[in-house]
Write an enzyme that holds these catalytic residues in place. Structure first.
Site, PDB file in Angstrom:
ATOM      1  N   ASP A 220      37.856  31.406  43.579  1.00 22.95           N
ATOM      2  CA  ASP A 220      37.879  32.676  44.325  1.00 22.95           C
ATOM      3  C   ASP A 220      36.753  32.687  45.350  1.00 22.95           C
ATOM      4  O   ASP A 220      36.947  33.059  46.511  1.00 22.95           O
ATOM      5  CB  ASP A 220      37.689  33.887  43.379  1.00 22.95           C
TER       6      ASP A 220
ATOM      7  N   THR B 290      43.845  40.078  43.854  1.00 20.99           N
ATOM      8  CA  THR B 290      45.176  40.126  43.241  1.00 20.99           C
ATOM      9  C   THR B 290      45.348  41.345  42.351  1.00 20.99           C
ATOM     10  O   THR B 290      46.391  41.986  42.379  1.00 20.99           O
ATOM     11  CB  THR B 290      45.432  38.863  42.398  1.00 20.99           C
ATOM     12  N   THR B 291      44.321  41.658  41.564  1.00 12.81           N
ATOM     13  CA  THR B 291      44.440  42.808  40.673  1.00 12.81           C
ATOM     14  C   THR B 291      44.614  44.081  41.498  1.00 12.81           C
ATOM     15  O   THR B 291      45.490  44.904  41.220  1.00 12.81           O
ATOM     16  CB  THR B 291      43.193  42.930  39.780  1.00 12.81           C
TER      17      THR B 291
ATOM     18  N   ASP C 239      41.012  37.203  35.744  1.00 12.01           N
ATOM     19  CA  ASP C 239      41.648  36.952  37.027  1.00 12.01           C
ATOM     20  C   ASP C 239      43.103  37.413  37.008  1.00 12.01           C
ATOM     21  O   ASP C 239      43.908  36.917  36.221  1.00 12.01           O
ATOM     22  CB  ASP C 239      41.570  35.436  37.296  1.00 12.01           C
TER      23      ASP C 239
END
Ligand code: ADP
Ligand code: MG
Length: 535
Positions: A386, A94-95, A61
């Site tokens: 998530d 997010t990545t 994550d």
């Protein structure tokens, strides 16, 4: 007469200006992106992070990796904030947001080398981001909140690549049922989901409890551990003698007087317990302590009582059972009580927990997440968080996109023709933006062991031919229709990633001067001497 240079900074401060400052900041941004890019996508790798105390976190994550990494560089921290805002707004992506920021900075560096002024890059990037969002809006597919099929796919896509083994289907089902249970006229508050983790058993044994779980035991061993047709009282105070504010001392001169005093205390306890029992309660959750004597009376009356219940748990119990939190015990009445079919102590792994279940209309639910080891359960919890977020966002927005890099290719192609229409120097920045967006499919290809150049060429060809949902399949090992594979994500995850990446790049590019204070160990302003020493 020659001018004396005027020094306005304190001794030891460091100033870096112009291109050097820009280069330094861009390098920091790229470094953050580099740190997470290998985790992107269904075939992304995990990271093992060990903190200074030896605590280990194993995760895929992006937001978790960056928050655990303890990043010090101020510019790098600005990029970490991109991940934070992405996580807050959408719970996923997010990545992607961080990788895109790194690529936008890299492309900007190329333009700076060609003497394109930073303000031109900034305004070109802004136009590009705006255009990208409209492309995504048009590409989006409507998804009604009742389409459980779509919600399951959304949940599953958000969890692929996370270390949850083959349990995606089971966890996706839990996530969708959880959100559907707490949804109330379109409002979804994840505060109403309580997650308990148990590091024994298998992930597939994770379950949704339509009710509330309290990680406590009855206060007295003679209390029942199972109550059917439970009438529940929630007390926001203690069942104890109120402590006096001041240290009062009571002098008694003979034993009779002491006995009288103790009797009065005992009577008071009895009154408090009677008030609760007379109202009809057979289960009591108390926010604070319960006096020993009161415990005894409660047990004798066959009441199951729990002390030191968290305030947040009282709120959840109130939503799930319809009970009101009472603050003055003697005022309690039948109307303040909630009711459920069953309150029971059950063993989960090693722990005993109180289950408050069989609620008429539970608006507060609990999830028991299980897995063989603590590290596994922690990653399951992150994956499920998530999934809950993306299902929530999808129900709220009603718009989804195909994944696997397909929207990025579509955006990139559209930006190229848009750039021609804008012209001028900004055209260069928009083209750079178009290149940068392709970092997502390119990275997905690299992380799946595919040739990145062949993959991009293939994807572009498919999209030019009108296959708008063509992306990189993790099953086929090449280009495939992502909708057909059920790889879908909320529109908001993608638009937010574009926005936050562009805004962060904007912030970094407009800096041309970095002034860092001197050695902070010398105290504020580098002051070494005690100013009052000679007074
Ligand atoms: P992020 O933190 O950005 O969400 P992830 O590691 O979750 O990073 O990867 C998200 C990317 O992986 C998205 O582009 C998404 O479309 C893609 N993806 C997820 N599942 C699949 C799948 N089964 N096949 C292809 N691509 C997928
Ligand atoms: Mg994700």
């Amino acid at each position: 007469m020659a001018y004396q240079p005027i020094i306005v900074l304190s001794e030891g401060s460091q100033q870096t200006s112009g291109r050097d400052a820009q280069r330094m900041n861009i390098a920091a941004g790229k470094a953050v992106a580099e740190a997470v890019r290998s985790t992107l996508g269904p075939r992304g790798m995990d990271k093992m992070l060990v903190d200074s105390l030896g605590e280990v976190v194993i995760t895929n994550d992006g937001a978790t990796i960056l928050s655990e990494m303890d990043i010090e560089h101020p510019t790098a921290q600005m990029i970490v904030e991109v991940a934070d805002s992405q996580e807050e707004e959408t719970g996923d992506g997010t990545t992607s947001a961080v990788v895109l920021t790194g690529e936008l900075l890299l492309k900007a560096e190329g333009l700076l080398d060609e003497d394109v002024h930073p303000t031109i890059i900034v305004s070109g990037y802004r136009l590009a981001a705006k255009h990208a969002r409209t492309v995504l809006d048009k590409l989006a597919i409507d998804a009604a909140p009742t389409e459980t099929e779509t919600l399951l796919k959304i949940a599953k896509t958000s969890m692929t690549g996370k270390g949850v083994g083959d349990s995606h289907d089971h966890l996706a089902d839990l996530a969708v049922r959880t959100i559907q249970a707490i949804e109330e006229d379109g409002r979804i508050d994840l505060e109403n989901v309580k997650i308990e983790t148990v590091s024994t058993g298998s992930i597939d044994e994770s379950e949704l409890i339509e009710g509330v779980l309290i990680d406590k035991e009855p206060v007295h061993e003679n209390m029942p551990t199972k109550v059917t047709n439970a009438k529940i009282a929630l007390l926001g105070t203690a069942i104890e003698i109120a402590e006096t504010e001041t240290d009062a001392e009571i002098s008694v001169s003979d034993p009779a007087q002491l006995q009288q005093f103790l009797d009065a205390e005992e009577q008071h306890m009895r009154d408090l317990v009677n008030a609760v029992v007379d109202a009809g309660a057979n289960v009591v959750f108390v926010q604070k302590g319960i006096d020993d004597l009161a415990q005894h009376y409660l047990a004798k009356a066959g009441v199951l009582a729990i002390r030191r219940t968290k305030k947040s748990d009282l709120t959840k119990l109130s939503r799930a059972t319809g009970a009101k939190v009472v603050s003055k015990i003697t005022d309690i009445s039948k109307d303040d009580l909630g009711s459920v079919g069953l309150v029971e102590q059950r063993k989960i792994g090693e722990d005993e927990m109180i289950f408050v279940v069989e609620c008429d209309n539970p608006k507060s639910v609990s999830l028991i997440l299980r897995g063989g080891t603590e590290h596994v359960v922690e990653e399951v919890e992150r994956a499920l968080n998530d999934a809950l977020e993306v299902v929530r966002v999808t129900i709220q927005d009603g718009k989804v996109l195909a994944g696997g890099g397909s929207p990025e290719v579509e955006v990139s192609l559209s930006l190229r023709s848009y750039a021609d229409s804008v012209g001028g120097r900004e055209q260069l920045a928009i083209e750079a933006f178009a290149d940068a967006v392709e970092v997502i499919p390119r990275t997905l290809a690299i992380n799946s062991g595919l040739d990145p150049i062949d993959s991009i060429v293939d994807l572009r060809a498919q999209h030019t031919a009108g296959n708008t949902h063509a992306g990189l399949s993790s099953v086929e090992g090449g280009v495939a229709d992502m909708l057909a594979e059920g790889v879908v994500e909320p529109l908001r995850v993608k638009t937010q990633a574009i926005s936050s990446a562009q805004e962060a790049t904007d912030l970094v590019l407009r800096i041309d001067d970095i002034i860092a204070a001197g050695d902070l160990s010398k105290g504020p302003g580098g002051m070494e001497d005690d100013p009052f020493e000679h007074v």
